[in-house]
Design an enzyme around this catalytic site. Structure first.
Site, PDB file in Angstrom:
ATOM      1  N   ALA A  67     -13.634 -11.294 -33.707  1.00 18.87           N
ATOM      2  CA  ALA A  67     -13.045 -12.527 -33.207  1.00 18.87           C
ATOM      3  C   ALA A  67     -12.737 -13.465 -34.373  1.00 18.87           C
ATOM      4  O   ALA A  67     -13.180 -13.240 -35.505  1.00 18.87           O
ATOM      5  CB  ALA A  67     -13.999 -13.197 -32.228  1.00 18.87           C
ATOM      6  N   GLY A 112     -15.392  -8.172 -31.620  1.00 15.90           N
ATOM      7  CA  GLY A 112     -14.312  -8.066 -30.648  1.00 15.90           C
ATOM      8  C   GLY A 112     -13.434  -6.863 -30.885  1.00 15.90           C
ATOM      9  O   GLY A 112     -12.852  -6.306 -29.948  1.00 15.90           O
ATOM     10  N   GLU A 115     -15.187  -4.083 -29.217  1.00 14.50           N
ATOM     11  CA  GLU A 115     -15.048  -4.281 -27.774  1.00 14.50           C
ATOM     12  C   GLU A 115     -13.663  -3.870 -27.293  1.00 14.50           C
ATOM     13  O   GLU A 115     -13.515  -3.296 -26.211  1.00 14.50           O
ATOM     14  CB  GLU A 115     -15.324  -5.738 -27.425  1.00 14.50           C
ATOM     15  CG  GLU A 115     -16.790  -6.121 -27.580  1.00 14.50           C
ATOM     16  CD  GLU A 115     -17.038  -7.588 -27.312  1.00 14.50           C
ATOM     17  OE1 GLU A 115     -17.812  -7.893 -26.386  1.00 14.50           O
ATOM     18  OE2 GLU A 115     -16.459  -8.441 -28.032  1.00 14.50           O
TER      19      GLU A 115
END
Length: 261
Positions: A67, A112, A115
């Protein structure tokens, strides 16, 4: 006049395979704009009948290093409480693309980025790739599916190890624990991912969609409910043209020509 900047998420379609390409140098940080463009990309490829399979790709250097921490560092509880569901649902939109999806991972897939890779049906990683969920080192936990998809993929004990330690995993270990499905030389990652889903381009699109729905949806149900869900999807396919074509082709000893109807 300044040159127009390329969007951080780019879409390409070649021979029925759609590519979602992250392009936000230098690290493909997944800020709010990227998250929302991923949602839009998922919607577009889900609805486009010309797209029969999907590759998620970060480029030859790295997948996504996580992120945008600079963006998150400015957010307090109230701001993130208002944003967290949108973040999770953006990634969920990718996971719910009703077509075969593979992530092509070069370099880093962290936080992220990991993910996002977890939203795919399969993952191809470069020999020198590094994956992980290091959010714990920032005093937080994964917030876009990392604790949930990871535990369903590799089991709760291994997921807790990665999430609670924040340690990085090299490609060989990722393959051994089931975090990735194939490891290849870095230069071959994208082409290998394309080849993994090429077989589905001429397949029965509605049956492939049902197969993905059956597996993914069944994981959230008890066995009895999941079996009923499977039966409903199974029976529904008997209303499709592809079912008739597939069975007629079998009887007539020829290769079926599926139309996705």
């Amino acid at each position: 006049m300044t040159e127009k900047q390329a969007p951080p998420v780019q879409l390409e379609i070649t021979d029925g395979i759609g590519t979602i390409r992250l392009d936000r140098p230098p690290m493909n940080a997944l800020n709010k704009q990227v998250q929302e463009e991923l949602r839009d990309a998922a919607r577009q490829f889900s609805d486009d009948p010309a797209v029969r399979a999907v590759v998620i790709y970060g480029g030859p250097k790295l997948f996504a290093a996580g992120a945008d921490i600079k963006e998150m560092a400015l957010m307090g509880y109230s701001a993130m409480a208002a944003r967290a569901q949108s973040l999770s649902s953006a990634f969920d939109a990718v996971a719910r693309i009703p077509k075969p999806v593979v992530a092509a991972i070069n370099g880093y897939a962290l936080g992220g980025g990991c993910e996002l890779a977890l939203t795919a049906d399969w993952r191809v990683a470069a020999e020198d790739a590094t994956l992980g969920q290091p959010e714990i080192t920032l005093g937080i936990i994964p917030g876009a599916g990392g604790t949930q998809r990871l535990s369903r993929l590799i089991g709760p004990a291994r997921a807790k190890d990665l999430v609670m330690s924040g340690r990085f995993v090299k490609a060989d270990e990722a393959l051994a624990i089931g975090l990735v499905d194939k490891v290849v030389p870095a230069a071959d990652v994208y082409d290998t991912a394309v080849e993994m889903v090429r077989r589905y381009v001429d397949g029965p699109a509605l049956a492939l969609r049902a197969a993905k729905l059956a597996v993914d949806g069944g994981l959230d149900l008890d066995l009895a409910s999941a079996l009923r869900w499977e039966s409903e999807l199974f029976a529904a396919l008997f209303a499709t043209e592809d079912k008739a074509e597939g069975m007629n082709a079998f009887v007539e000893k020829r290769k079926p020509k599926f139309t996705g109807r």
